[in-house]
Design a protein around this motif. Structure first.
Motif, mmCIF file in Angstrom:
data_model
loop_
_atom_site.group_PDB
_atom_site.id
_atom_site.type_symbol
_atom_site.label_atom_id
_atom_site.label_comp_id
_atom_site.label_asym_id
_atom_site.label_seq_id
_atom_site.Cartn_x
_atom_site.Cartn_y
_atom_site.Cartn_z
ATOM 1 N N ASN A 289 -20.730 32.080 116.152
ATOM 2 C CA ASN A 289 -19.718 31.201 116.009
ATOM 3 C C ASN A 289 -18.470 31.772 116.498
ATOM 4 O O ASN A 289 -17.451 30.943 116.205
ATOM 5 C CB ASN A 289 -19.625 30.975 114.484
ATOM 6 N N GLU A 290 -18.462 32.640 117.462
ATOM 7 C CA GLU A 290 -17.171 33.059 118.245
ATOM 8 C C GLU A 290 -17.237 32.657 119.612
ATOM 9 O O GLU A 290 -18.220 32.816 120.197
ATOM 10 C CB GLU A 290 -16.911 34.580 118.248
ATOM 11 N N VAL A 291 -16.123 32.012 119.951
ATOM 12 C CA VAL A 291 -16.292 31.790 121.474
ATOM 13 C C VAL A 291 -14.905 31.964 122.073
ATOM 14 O O VAL A 291 -13.651 31.839 121.462
ATOM 15 C CB VAL A 291 -16.554 30.176 121.450
ATOM 16 N N LEU A 292 -14.903 32.491 123.499
ATOM 17 C CA LEU A 292 -13.881 32.732 124.359
ATOM 18 C C LEU A 292 -13.618 31.577 125.297
ATOM 19 O O LEU A 292 -14.348 31.006 125.792
ATOM 20 C CB LEU A 292 -14.109 33.981 125.069
ATOM 21 N N VAL A 293 -12.396 30.981 125.214
ATOM 22 C CA VAL A 293 -12.088 29.638 126.103
ATOM 23 C C VAL A 293 -11.025 30.119 126.906
ATOM 24 O O VAL A 293 -9.971 30.833 126.837
ATOM 25 C CB VAL A 293 -11.349 28.754 125.475
ATOM 26 N N ILE A 294 -11.353 30.171 128.324
ATOM 27 C CA ILE A 294 -10.552 30.782 129.593
ATOM 28 C C ILE A 294 -10.109 29.564 130.308
ATOM 29 O O ILE A 294 -10.838 28.711 130.770
ATOM 30 C CB ILE A 294 -11.193 31.657 130.297
ATOM 31 N N GLY A 295 -8.825 29.194 130.380
ATOM 32 C CA GLY A 295 -8.045 28.085 130.876
ATOM 33 C C GLY A 295 -7.897 26.994 129.843
ATOM 34 O O GLY A 295 -8.689 26.226 129.446
ATOM 35 N N LEU A 296 -6.632 26.723 129.788
ATOM 36 C CA LEU A 296 -6.044 26.058 128.610
ATOM 37 C C LEU A 296 -5.477 24.902 129.396
ATOM 38 O O LEU A 296 -4.349 24.518 128.970
ATOM 39 C CB LEU A 296 -5.335 26.574 127.622
ATOM 40 N N GLY A 297 -6.187 23.933 130.218
ATOM 41 C CA GLY A 297 -5.555 22.885 130.692
ATOM 42 C C GLY A 297 -5.988 21.782 130.462
ATOM 43 O O GLY A 297 -6.486 21.441 129.190
ATOM 44 N N LYS A 298 -6.201 20.464 131.221
ATOM 45 C CA LYS A 298 -6.489 19.351 130.991
ATOM 46 C C LYS A 298 -8.104 19.216 130.481
ATOM 47 O O LYS A 298 -8.474 18.307 129.878
ATOM 48 C CB LYS A 298 -6.170 18.320 132.029
ATOM 49 N N ASN B 153 2.799 31.354 128.528
ATOM 50 C CA ASN B 153 3.475 30.577 128.004
ATOM 51 C C ASN B 153 2.456 29.386 127.584
ATOM 52 O O ASN B 153 2.950 28.994 126.182
ATOM 53 C CB ASN B 153 4.595 29.755 128.902
ATOM 54 N N ARG B 154 1.566 29.233 128.274
ATOM 55 C CA ARG B 154 0.402 27.984 127.616
ATOM 56 C C ARG B 154 -0.236 28.577 126.528
ATOM 57 O O ARG B 154 -0.566 27.902 125.638
ATOM 58 C CB ARG B 154 -0.531 27.637 128.955
ATOM 59 N N VAL B 155 -0.680 29.938 126.670
ATOM 60 C CA VAL B 155 -1.105 30.575 125.525
ATOM 61 C C VAL B 155 -0.260 30.547 124.114
ATOM 62 O O VAL B 155 -0.781 29.916 123.022
ATOM 63 C CB VAL B 155 -1.763 31.977 126.019
ATOM 64 N N ASP B 156 0.772 30.964 124.344
ATOM 65 C CA ASP B 156 1.996 30.740 123.240
ATOM 66 C C ASP B 156 1.720 29.357 122.411
ATOM 67 O O ASP B 156 1.705 29.147 121.412
ATOM 68 C CB ASP B 156 3.257 31.204 123.715
ATOM 69 N N GLU B 157 2.118 28.294 123.464
ATOM 70 C CA GLU B 157 2.077 26.965 123.156
ATOM 71 C C GLU B 157 0.714 26.511 122.170
ATOM 72 O O GLU B 157 0.976 26.269 121.323
ATOM 73 C CB GLU B 157 2.114 26.217 124.352
ATOM 74 N N ILE B 158 -0.419 26.924 122.771
ATOM 75 C CA ILE B 158 -1.578 26.837 122.301
ATOM 76 C C ILE B 158 -1.976 27.324 120.858
ATOM 77 O O ILE B 158 -2.240 26.656 119.791
ATOM 78 C CB ILE B 158 -2.741 27.162 123.048
ATOM 79 N N VAL B 159 -1.631 28.674 120.881
ATOM 80 C CA VAL B 159 -1.571 29.485 119.580
ATOM 81 C C VAL B 159 -0.701 28.946 118.410
ATOM 82 O O VAL B 159 -1.075 28.891 117.302
ATOM 83 C CB VAL B 159 -1.372 31.023 119.938
ATOM 84 N N SER B 160 0.296 28.465 118.887
ATOM 85 C CA SER B 160 1.236 27.915 117.971
ATOM 86 C C SER B 160 0.898 26.400 117.497
ATOM 87 O O SER B 160 1.173 25.947 116.290
ATOM 88 C CB SER B 160 2.836 27.710 118.377
ATOM 89 N N LYS B 161 0.141 25.815 118.034
ATOM 90 C CA LYS B 161 -0.367 24.447 117.868
ATOM 91 C C LYS B 161 -1.717 24.455 117.281
ATOM 92 O O LYS B 161 -1.944 23.476 116.427
ATOM 93 C CB LYS B 161 -0.381 23.647 119.068
ATOM 94 N N TYR B 162 -2.765 25.242 117.434
ATOM 95 C CA TYR B 162 -3.908 25.195 116.947
ATOM 96 C C TYR B 162 -4.455 26.491 116.206
ATOM 97 O O TYR B 162 -4.000 27.740 116.603
ATOM 98 C CB TYR B 162 -5.030 24.980 118.284
ATOM 99 N N PRO B 163 -5.225 26.632 115.658
ATOM 100 C CA PRO B 163 -5.953 27.830 114.560
ATOM 101 C C PRO B 163 -6.795 28.472 115.392
ATOM 102 O O PRO B 163 -8.039 28.741 115.089
ATOM 103 C CB PRO B 163 -6.612 27.116 113.466
ATOM 104 N N VAL B 164 -6.139 29.213 116.499
ATOM 105 C CA VAL B 164 -7.081 30.049 117.439
ATOM 106 C C VAL B 164 -6.329 31.251 117.629
ATOM 107 O O VAL B 164 -5.210 31.481 117.244
ATOM 108 C CB VAL B 164 -7.071 29.098 118.935
ATOM 109 N N LYS B 165 -7.005 32.511 117.895
ATOM 110 C CA LYS B 165 -6.465 33.461 118.276
ATOM 111 C C LYS B 165 -6.271 33.878 119.851
ATOM 112 O O LYS B 165 -7.201 33.448 120.733
ATOM 113 C CB LYS B 165 -7.437 34.596 117.927
#
Ligand code: NAI
Ligand code: 2YC
Ligand code: MG
Length: 279
Positions: free
Chosen positions: A157-166, A190-202
């Motif tokens: 149930n763990e997944v690594l997501v590389i590339g936080l674009g469209k 900056n994109r990582v920070d934006e995503i981590v602040s918006k979604y329950p992800v690590k």
């Protein structure tokens, strides 16, 4: 926007067939069965009109033909219009197309002329490639020893997501909805920070030693997956072009890779605009 080249599409027909077999092995469902389960829709002999578009970088060799192969491979009737752009749209409608497929450099869409539904390639691609990993069970090189009661393994149930674009963003949304424990990475911090602040992800720590059975990648770069995060039997689901992992690492870790340039995302788009079905 990273654009396809005719070279990217050269082996598309074989890749679609081979990936459908791998998807069935990993999830127990064929690609079409998976799309039906995800969207709760099904084809009803819709005619697919494919319109070459000259905007921006212009027509890409084999692009329309790859869409036609995909429609026909999954049992649908389809045609490529002789005219391009607006004249092509008119020709498709006059020839009785139920669903239109067309792409400029910024958007590749499917539009159902009967029920008004419309779908977008980057969203549907992120969703289908993520759903494949959500549903994949693995022995992760641990054999039965690693299995939990429900047949899942530690780390399933763990997944690594590389590339936080469209494409990567709809994918991480799918992973979250699918109950996955999501780790994210992108070269754009900056994109990582934006995503981590918006979604329950690590945040994935590239200096750390965490390994993953499941990895999703959607970047326009090769070799983006660090060897140290691989396990024996890791599964990688990647729409990214070029491929994110070398043949040498695939061999060394017995990695299963779902990667195909256009057809998987296209079928996901079509199921996104078919009519709903019960059950
Ligand atoms: P995008 O430009 O919106 O997102 C790409 C993301 O990857 C960006 O956030 C960027 O910072 C990040 N990135 C770039 N290099 C990186 C690296 N070395 N390591 C980690 N992150 C990195 O692009 P989009 O639209 O999400 O597409 C991603 C890829 O997927 C492209 O190669 C595109 O051609 C491909 N694609 C494939 C499809 C298919 O059916 N196979 C369909 C649609 C897109
Ligand atoms: O041949 C044509 O009609 C061209 N206008 C098609 C342009 C497609 C541009 N988009 C892309 O290459 C990427 C693909 C990965 C799928 C989505 N965008
Ligand atoms: Mg695809």
């Amino acid at each position: 926007m990273a654009l396809l080249t005719p070279e990217d599409l050269a082996n598309m027909t074989n890749a679609l067939i081979e990936n459908d077999r791998l998807i069935t092995e990993l999830t127990g469902l064929s690609l079409a069965g998976l799309c039906r389960d995800i969207y709760k829709t099904a084809p009803k002999n819709e005619k697919i009109g494919i319109i070459p578009i000259t905007a921006g970088g212009g027509i890409i060799g084999s692009f329309s033909e790859s869409l036609l192969f995909t429609a026909r491979h999954f049992g649908m009737d389809g045609f490529i219009t002789k005219n391009t752009d607006v004249a092509g749209y008119y020709e498709a409608v006059m020839k009785g197309a139920d669903i239109i497929l067309m792409a400029d450099d910024l958007a590749y869409i499917a539009q159902n002329l009967r029920n008004g539904k419309i779908s977008h390639n980057q969203i549907c691609t992120g969703r289908i490639y993520a759903e494949i990993l959500c549903r994949a069970k693995s022995d992760g090189g641990k054999g039965a020893a690693g299995k939990k009661a429900d047949g899942a393994n530690d780390g399933d149930n763990e997944v690594l997501v590389i590339g936080l674009g469209k494409v990567g963003t709809p994918a991480l949304e799918t992973f979250i909805k699918g109950g996955q424990d999501v780790y994210v990475f992108d070269v754009d911090s900056n994109r990582v920070d934006e995503i981590v602040s918006k979604y329950p992800v690590k945040k994935y720590d590239p200096a750390g030693s965490k390994t993953f059975l499941k990895i999703f990648e959607a970047t326009p770069c090769a070799g983006t997956i660090p060897e140290k995060c691989l396990l024996q039997g890791s599964m990688i689901s990647t729409p990214g072009i070029p491929c994110c992992i070398s043949d040498e690492l695939i061999e060394k870790y017995g990695v299963r890779v779902v990667q195909e340039p256009l057809g998987i995302g296209t079928l996901s788009m079509l199921y996104g605009v078919f009519d709903e079905v019960k059950g």
